[in-house]
Write a protein that holds these residues in place. Structure first.
Motif, PDB file in Angstrom:
ATOM      1  N   ILE A 247      -7.851  -5.839   6.712  1.00  0.00           N
ATOM      2  CA  ILE A 247      -7.531  -5.104   5.481  1.00  0.00           C
ATOM      3  C   ILE A 247      -8.773  -4.382   4.960  1.00  0.00           C
ATOM      4  CG2 ILE A 247      -6.827  -5.363   3.068  1.00  0.00           C
ATOM      5  CD1 ILE A 247      -5.007  -7.668   3.990  1.00  0.00           C
ATOM      6  N   GLU A 248      -9.913  -5.044   5.006  1.00  0.00           N
ATOM      7  CA  GLU A 248     -11.155  -4.378   4.576  1.00  0.00           C
ATOM      8  C   GLU A 248     -11.473  -3.204   5.495  1.00  0.00           C
ATOM      9  OE1 GLU A 248     -15.926  -5.384   4.159  1.00  0.00           O
ATOM     10  OE2 GLU A 248     -14.459  -6.937   3.642  1.00  0.00           O
ATOM     11  N   GLN A 249     -11.256  -3.375   6.795  1.00  0.00           N
ATOM     12  CA  GLN A 249     -11.527  -2.284   7.737  1.00  0.00           C
ATOM     13  C   GLN A 249     -10.618  -1.086   7.470  1.00  0.00           C
ATOM     14  OE1 GLN A 249     -10.932  -4.376  11.429  1.00  0.00           O
ATOM     15  NE2 GLN A 249     -13.088  -4.987  11.626  1.00  0.00           N
ATOM     16  N   VAL A 250      -9.345  -1.334   7.185  1.00  0.00           N
ATOM     17  CA  VAL A 250      -8.436  -0.219   6.956  1.00  0.00           C
ATOM     18  C   VAL A 250      -8.769   0.487   5.649  1.00  0.00           C
ATOM     19  CG1 VAL A 250      -6.533  -1.343   5.715  1.00  0.00           C
ATOM     20  CG2 VAL A 250      -6.041   0.502   7.311  1.00  0.00           C
ATOM     21  N   LEU A 251      -9.220  -0.252   4.648  1.00  0.00           N
ATOM     22  CA  LEU A 251      -9.620   0.392   3.391  1.00  0.00           C
ATOM     23  C   LEU A 251     -10.844   1.277   3.599  1.00  0.00           C
ATOM     24  CD1 LEU A 251      -9.057  -2.492   0.815  1.00  0.00           C
ATOM     25  CD2 LEU A 251      -7.705  -0.409   1.080  1.00  0.00           C
ATOM     26  N   ASN A 252     -11.680   0.941   4.546  1.00  0.00           N
ATOM     27  CA  ASN A 252     -12.842   1.774   4.851  1.00  0.00           C
ATOM     28  C   ASN A 252     -12.472   3.040   5.630  1.00  0.00           C
ATOM     29  OD1 ASN A 252     -15.210   0.663   3.644  1.00  0.00           O
ATOM     30  ND2 ASN A 252     -15.078  -1.081   5.064  1.00  0.00           N
ATOM     31  N   GLN A 253     -11.208   3.176   6.010  1.00  0.00           N
ATOM     32  CA  GLN A 253     -10.745   4.415   6.631  1.00  0.00           C
ATOM     33  C   GLN A 253     -10.350   5.466   5.589  1.00  0.00           C
ATOM     34  OE1 GLN A 253      -7.581   2.913   9.329  1.00  0.00           O
ATOM     35  NE2 GLN A 253      -8.921   3.540  11.018  1.00  0.00           N
ATOM     36  N   GLN A 254     -10.537   5.155   4.311  1.00  0.00           N
ATOM     37  CA  GLN A 254     -10.107   6.068   3.253  1.00  0.00           C
ATOM     38  C   GLN A 254     -11.014   7.283   3.093  1.00  0.00           C
ATOM     39  OE1 GLN A 254      -7.984   3.450  -0.146  1.00  0.00           O
ATOM     40  NE2 GLN A 254     -10.056   2.762   0.303  1.00  0.00           N
ATOM     41  N   TRP A 255     -12.214   7.244   3.673  1.00  0.00           N
ATOM     42  CA  TRP A 255     -13.173   8.330   3.486  1.00  0.00           C
ATOM     43  C   TRP A 255     -13.447   9.031   4.813  1.00  0.00           C
ATOM     44  CZ3 TRP A 255     -13.497   3.536   1.259  1.00  0.00           C
ATOM     45  CH2 TRP A 255     -13.347   3.502  -0.142  1.00  0.00           C
ATOM     46  N   LYS A 256     -13.192  10.340   4.821  1.00  0.00           N
ATOM     47  CA  LYS A 256     -13.441  11.144   6.009  1.00  0.00           C
ATOM     48  C   LYS A 256     -14.729  11.931   5.871  1.00  0.00           C
ATOM     49  CE  LYS A 256     -11.229  14.723   8.850  1.00  0.00           C
ATOM     50  NZ  LYS A 256     -10.050  15.627   8.949  1.00  0.00           N
ATOM     51  N   GLY A 257     -15.068  12.302   4.651  1.00  0.00           N
ATOM     52  CA  GLY A 257     -16.287  13.054   4.369  1.00  0.00           C
ATOM     53  C   GLY A 257     -16.718  12.791   2.948  1.00  0.00           C
ATOM     54  N   ALA A 258     -17.864  13.348   2.559  1.00  0.00           N
ATOM     55  CA  ALA A 258     -18.399  13.103   1.234  1.00  0.00           C
ATOM     56  C   ALA A 258     -17.424  13.519   0.140  1.00  0.00           C
ATOM     57  CB  ALA A 258     -19.729  13.839   1.072  1.00  0.00           C
ATOM     58  N   ASP A 259     -16.670  14.592   0.389  1.00  0.00           N
ATOM     59  CA  ASP A 259     -15.711  15.088  -0.598  1.00  0.00           C
ATOM     60  C   ASP A 259     -14.275  14.975  -0.108  1.00  0.00           C
ATOM     61  OD1 ASP A 259     -17.764  15.922  -2.406  1.00  0.00           O
ATOM     62  OD2 ASP A 259     -18.111  17.667  -1.130  1.00  0.00           O
TER      63      ASP A 259
ATOM     64  N   PHE B  11       0.851  -1.192   0.000  1.00  0.00           N
ATOM     65  CA  PHE B  11       0.000   0.000   0.000  1.00  0.00           C
ATOM     66  C   PHE B  11       0.885   1.241   0.000  1.00  0.00           C
ATOM     67  CE2 PHE B  11      -2.923  -3.069   2.080  1.00  0.00           C
ATOM     68  CZ  PHE B  11      -4.020  -2.932   1.228  1.00  0.00           C
ATOM     69  N   MET B  12       0.398   2.297  -0.650  1.00  0.00           N
ATOM     70  CA  MET B  12       1.123   3.569  -0.709  1.00  0.00           C
ATOM     71  C   MET B  12       0.149   4.711  -0.475  1.00  0.00           C
ATOM     72  SD  MET B  12       3.900   5.272  -1.070  1.00  0.00           S
ATOM     73  CE  MET B  12       4.247   7.014  -1.255  1.00  0.00           C
ATOM     74  N   ASN B  13       0.519   5.649   0.397  1.00  0.00           N
ATOM     75  CA  ASN B  13      -0.321   6.822   0.657  1.00  0.00           C
ATOM     76  C   ASN B  13      -0.062   7.883  -0.403  1.00  0.00           C
ATOM     77  OD1 ASN B  13       2.292   6.895   2.054  1.00  0.00           O
ATOM     78  ND2 ASN B  13       1.689   8.960   2.708  1.00  0.00           N
ATOM     79  N   THR B  14      -1.124   8.519  -0.882  1.00  0.00           N
ATOM     80  CA  THR B  14      -0.988   9.495  -1.969  1.00  0.00           C
ATOM     81  C   THR B  14      -0.213  10.734  -1.524  1.00  0.00           C
ATOM     82  OG1 THR B  14      -3.142  10.440  -1.422  1.00  0.00           O
ATOM     83  CG2 THR B  14      -3.090   8.732  -3.100  1.00  0.00           C
ATOM     84  N   GLY B  15      -0.267  11.074  -0.229  1.00  0.00           N
ATOM     85  CA  GLY B  15       0.466  12.244   0.246  1.00  0.00           C
ATOM     86  C   GLY B  15       1.968  12.108   0.117  1.00  0.00           C
TER      87      GLY B  15
ATOM     88  N   LEU C 273     -19.997   6.169   4.662  1.00  0.00           N
ATOM     89  CA  LEU C 273     -18.577   6.491   4.614  1.00  0.00           C
ATOM     90  C   LEU C 273     -17.695   5.406   5.221  1.00  0.00           C
ATOM     91  CD1 LEU C 273     -18.575  10.297   5.560  1.00  0.00           C
ATOM     92  CD2 LEU C 273     -18.083   9.296   3.333  1.00  0.00           C
ATOM     93  N   ASP C 274     -18.170   4.777   6.293  1.00  0.00           N
ATOM     94  CA  ASP C 274     -17.326   3.804   6.992  1.00  0.00           C
ATOM     95  C   ASP C 274     -17.475   2.384   6.459  1.00  0.00           C
ATOM     96  OD1 ASP C 274     -19.883   3.337   7.875  1.00  0.00           O
ATOM     97  OD2 ASP C 274     -19.380   3.356  10.010  1.00  0.00           O
TER      98      ASP C 274
ATOM     99  N   LEU D 275      -5.464   1.683  11.747  1.00  0.00           N
ATOM    100  CA  LEU D 275      -5.512   0.224  11.895  1.00  0.00           C
ATOM    101  C   LEU D 275      -4.225  -0.456  11.453  1.00  0.00           C
ATOM    102  CD1 LEU D 275      -9.189  -0.527  10.795  1.00  0.00           C
ATOM    103  CD2 LEU D 275      -8.222  -0.725  13.076  1.00  0.00           C
ATOM    104  N   PHE D 276      -3.414   0.230  10.664  1.00  0.00           N
ATOM    105  CA  PHE D 276      -2.132  -0.374  10.305  1.00  0.00           C
ATOM    106  C   PHE D 276      -1.248  -0.579  11.530  1.00  0.00           C
ATOM    107  CE2 PHE D 276      -2.485   1.319   5.731  1.00  0.00           C
ATOM    108  CZ  PHE D 276      -2.803   0.055   5.231  1.00  0.00           C
ATOM    109  N   LYS D 277      -1.484   0.196  12.579  1.00  0.00           N
ATOM    110  CA  LYS D 277      -0.682   0.032  13.793  1.00  0.00           C
ATOM    111  C   LYS D 277      -0.950  -1.309  14.481  1.00  0.00           C
ATOM    112  CE  LYS D 277      -1.993   3.998  15.651  1.00  0.00           C
ATOM    113  NZ  LYS D 277      -2.068   5.156  16.591  1.00  0.00           N
ATOM    114  N   SER D 278      -2.039  -1.989  14.064  1.00  0.00           N
ATOM    115  CA  SER D 278      -2.372  -3.281  14.667  1.00  0.00           C
ATOM    116  C   SER D 278      -1.600  -4.436  14.051  1.00  0.00           C
ATOM    117  CB  SER D 278      -3.881  -3.556  14.501  1.00  0.00           C
ATOM    118  OG  SER D 278      -4.647  -2.512  15.024  1.00  0.00           O
ATOM    119  N   GLY D 279      -0.744  -4.148  13.069  1.00  0.00           N
ATOM    120  CA  GLY D 279      -0.030  -5.217  12.371  1.00  0.00           C
ATOM    121  C   GLY D 279       0.822  -6.072  13.291  1.00  0.00           C
ATOM    122  N   ARG D 280       0.864  -7.350  13.003  1.00  0.00           N
ATOM    123  CA  ARG D 280       1.626  -8.315  13.805  1.00  0.00           C
ATOM    124  C   ARG D 280       2.892  -8.723  13.039  1.00  0.00           C
ATOM    125  NH1 ARG D 280      -3.365  -9.465  13.193  1.00  0.00           N
ATOM    126  NH2 ARG D 280      -2.925 -11.131  11.686  1.00  0.00           N
TER     127      ARG D 280
END
Length: 567
Positions: free
Chosen positions: A450-462, A406-410, A483-484, A522-527
């Motif tokens: 992984i599905e839960q972390v992908l659902n963290q991609q949206w903070k608001g409608a825009d 995974f790569m963050n766009t920022g 959103l979640d 949620l990435f901080k939960s990695g084992r």
């Protein structure tokens, strides 16, 4: 009874005029406003050179004008021209002046950029998140000078004695958790033509989401608006005539960067603006790399894009003896090198940096299969350059068992494109693309996580922050879902097979993202976490070289369709 004799007409008129004049002389004269000129720059990010900028222009081919804008010599020339009109002009920054910089500046610990700003006569700047990329101690070294650095291979290498920034940074809401005291001054008062203008700085409240845990060590952040509002009585007691908030937080609007009083501003800065005390006269913002001159209620909110593309010029009409600004004129000036004379001293500085850097930066790395490989996202949020970076990280993590990257766009700072006559990308282009030099981290998550972390991609409608994903992994998301839970259940695939909710999968990503950066907590939960000892940049260098040597150069001008959007 006697009758009063009327005065002769001329004498009566004269007497009336004298009485009137006497009355006027006893009335206080209303003080006349004086002009205070402020020029602001934000999010320069160490861009010493002119760099690509485009904007909508109905008179340009295709309705879009493209040019190389900015560069320190052009910015210096603009300021010189503006100072010819007003020698008392105040030049200020709104944060992220350095950090996330191209290697031309970064390989020298950004000291040439700070030198250039000092030469331009910068008075002050709010602190941004990227000033903290290398932690509190290194930021304070950049501010105060010296060579005791966590980056000994970069600090004081351009000049043997680094003197410091030469201007103060401000932050009303940044605390040193070791002392409980503010890390920096909250404000600075500048006096121009007999009036006092207070500049109050603040960094975004959720700065910890965009700075690594290492960078935030020993720091605490409070609310931007509350921290500024608390200072209003103190500033009034000092007799200020105007208050300018300089906040490293931003928004966006579909309107042109030079539209006066634009009205469609959205984003986090709007909430800050609405909560500021009415005593604040103007809000200079940053962080979102957008250009705007908008109104939020009666308050003017500005930003000047990024990378030196624009300078924001404000003219405040300030009334002496009162806290009163009668009007504000705002312009976003395009830093077009063809329109302004170059500052020769800054041009020489740039040429010196280039000459000393190019031996490293121009080293060829390998061929690519397409040019440009753009960071412009498609409708689903996937970027061609994001695909390439994720694939490089996956290749770098294969030896540790990595299956998905995974790569963050920022963390993606540019397109990747060959210049005319160029056959291979060079080190400088790749270091500009990924300037943070974060090590790759591998760890395990379940399919459900992984599905839960992908659902963290949206903070608001825009407000979407879509992660870029590596080859072999795919999923779908639905814009009409909450959103979640926008990721379509059961749509996650690895090499064509559904991810098992309780199955374990090994991921790889840069250390910033692995530590929960960009709000992916949620990435901080990695084992079974493992630092691969390989930087993101080195992973890309190795990947491009290896694929070129195999006769299979990589990269595409279009995204690969790994992320699919419904609705």
């Amino acid at each position: 009874m006697s009758r009063l004799r009327p005065m002769p007409r001329v004498l009566g008129a004269l007497t009336l005029a004298l009485v009137t004049l006497a009355g006027c002389s006893s009335l206080p004269r209303e003080p006349q406003p004086v002009a205070v000129n402020i020029v602001a720059i934000n999010d320069l990010h160490g861009y010493l050179q002119a760099n690509p900028f485009s904007y909508k222009d109905p008179q340009a081919p295709g309705g879009v004008r493209k040019l190389a804008a900015g560069g320190i010599a052009t910015l210096g020339g603009m300021l010189s021209q503006l100072r010819q009109q007003d020698p008392q002009l105040l030049f200020i920054g709104a944060g992220d002046l350095v950090g996330g910089s191209p290697p031309l500046s970064a390989m020298w610990a950004d000291e040439p950029t700070l030198d250039a700003l000092r030469q331009m006569g910068m008075k002050l700047s709010a602190i941004g998140n990227h000033e903290l990329d290398n932690g509190k101690a290194e930021f304070l070294r950049q501010l105060n000078g010296g060579c005791q650095s966590s980056r000994p291979d970069k600090a004081c290498q351009f000049r043997p004695n680094y003197p410091g920034s030469g201007f103060p940074y401000l932050a009303a809401n940044l605390l040193d958790s070791d002392t409980g005291q503010p890390l920096l001054p909250a404000y600075r008062i500048e006096e121009v033509r007999g009036v006092k203008v207070a500049f109050v700085g603040a960094v975004l409240r959720d700065v910890a989401s965009v700075v690594s845990a290492k960078g935030m060590r020993g720091l605490q952040v409070a609310d931007e608006a509350q921290s500024i509002n608390q200072l209003i009585p103190e500033l009034n007691a000092k007799g200020v005539n105007a208050i300018v908030a300089v906040v490293h937080q931003g928004g966006a609007t579909p309107e042109p960067f030079d539209k006066q009083d634009c009205s469609q501003l959205s984003g986090d800065i709007v909430d800050v603006a609405k909560r500021l005390d009415p005593a604040v006269d103007v809000l200079i913002s940053a962080h979102s790399h957008q250009g705007y001159l908008c109104k939020v209620g009666p308050l003017l909110v500005t930003q000047g894009n990024a990378y030196g593309h624009l300078l924001t010029h404000l003219t405040l009409q300030v009334t002496p003896g009162q806290h009163r600004v009668t009007s504000i004129q705002a312009l976003n000036l395009l830093a077009d090198p063809a329109r302004y004379p170059q500052d020769q001293d800054l041009a020489k500085l740039q040429q010196e940096v280039e000459a000393r850097s190019n031996q490293v930066l121009l080293q060829p790395v390998g061929a690519i299969a397409a040019s440009p490989i753009a960071r412009r996202a498609d409708n689903a949020g996937e970027m061609p350059i994001g695909d390439l970076i994720a694939d490089a990280h996956l290749a770098g993590g294969r030896a540790n068992g990595a299956q998905i990257a995974f790569m963050n766009t920022g963390g993606i700072r540019s397109d990747l494109a060959l210049e005319p006559g160029q056959t291979q990308v060079n080190y400088g282009q790749l270091a500009t693309l990924q300037p943070f030099n974060n090590n790759l981290i591998a760890f395990d998550l379940t399919g459900r996580q992984i599905e839960q972390v992908l659902n963290q991609q949206w903070k608001g409608a825009d407000d979407a922050n879509i992660l870029q994903v590596s080859q072999g992994f795919s999923y779908r998301w639905d814009a009409q879902r909450p959103l979640d839970s926008r990721v379509v259940p059961g749509s996650l695939r690895l090499n064509g097979k559904p991810l098992q909710a309780d199955g374990n999968y090994r991921l790889v990503m840069n250390g910033f993202l692995a530590d929960g950066g960009d709000r992916f907590s949620l990435f901080k939960s990695g084992r079974n976490r493992s630092d691969l000892g390989l930087s993101d940049l080195d992973a890309m260098l190795q990947y491009l070289k290896a694929m070129d040597q195999q006769g299979q150069p990589v990269g595409s001008s279009t995204s690969a369709g790994r992320i699919q959007r419904l609705n």
